[in-house]
Write a protein that holds these residues in place. Structure first.
Motif: not given
Length: 172
Positions: A77, A145, A141-142, A138
């Motif tokens: 990440t 998912p 979810s990236s 968001r």
């Protein structure tokens, strides 16, 4: 269609509106053995009192495994906490402070790997968004998912201590 057995043993069925009640009942009947097995597991888990030795084992596992897995999630990440600690929180699986410190409860070790991964990514996302806003989800979810499906594991997939010992036998 989805069938979920909740922590209290109740059964939730999600089905398309086009299915008749009779068709839904037929599907439920077909899955009755699975439903009853899950309900039995939940009853067993709810009965299982953790001893101090069990808690010590969970903490020991978490202290070895959580930092390693969090490091891997951070690498994917680019989100890096300033500090990582294992807590004994019973009501929250994880937390993130505004100072960038991530805490994960050792009770997380009683869940499948996909659920633990959700906890870690969730807390890492709080390094960017300290709330549960649309932007937070968001970002989550990236990376994951399927985070909504994984969240169900935290409600329905707690392992027994016997299962924990088997899962982490290489660490014992």
């Amino acid at each position: 269609m989805g069938i979920t057995v909740c922590r209290d043993g109740t059964v939730t069925v999600r089905a398309p509106a086009r299915l008749s009640k009779k068709e839904i009942e037929k599907i439920i009947e077909k899955h009755r053995p699975w439903i009853e097995k899950k309900q039995a597991q939940i009853r067993e888990i709810n009965r299982e009192e953790l001893s101090e030795d069990d808690k010590m084992l969970l903490r020991s596992l978490a202290e070895r495994i959580i930092p390693e897995r969090l490091s891997k999630a951070s690498a994917k990440t680019g989100l890096i906490p300033k500090k990582v600690r294992v807590s004994s929180a019973e009501k929250r699986f994880g937390s993130c402070s505004s100072a960038g410190s991530v805490s994960v409860s050792f009770y997380a070790m009683m869940y499948p790997d996909e659920a633990i991964e959700l906890i870690l990514y969730h807390e890492l996302c709080h390094l960017v968004h300290m709330d549960h806003s649309a932007d937070f989800y968001r970002l989550l979810s990236s990376f994951l998912p399927d985070h909504k499906e994984r969240k169900l594991l935290l409600k329905n997939a707690r392992l027994t201590m016997e299962e924990v010992r088997k899962k982490y036998s290489d660490y014992l």
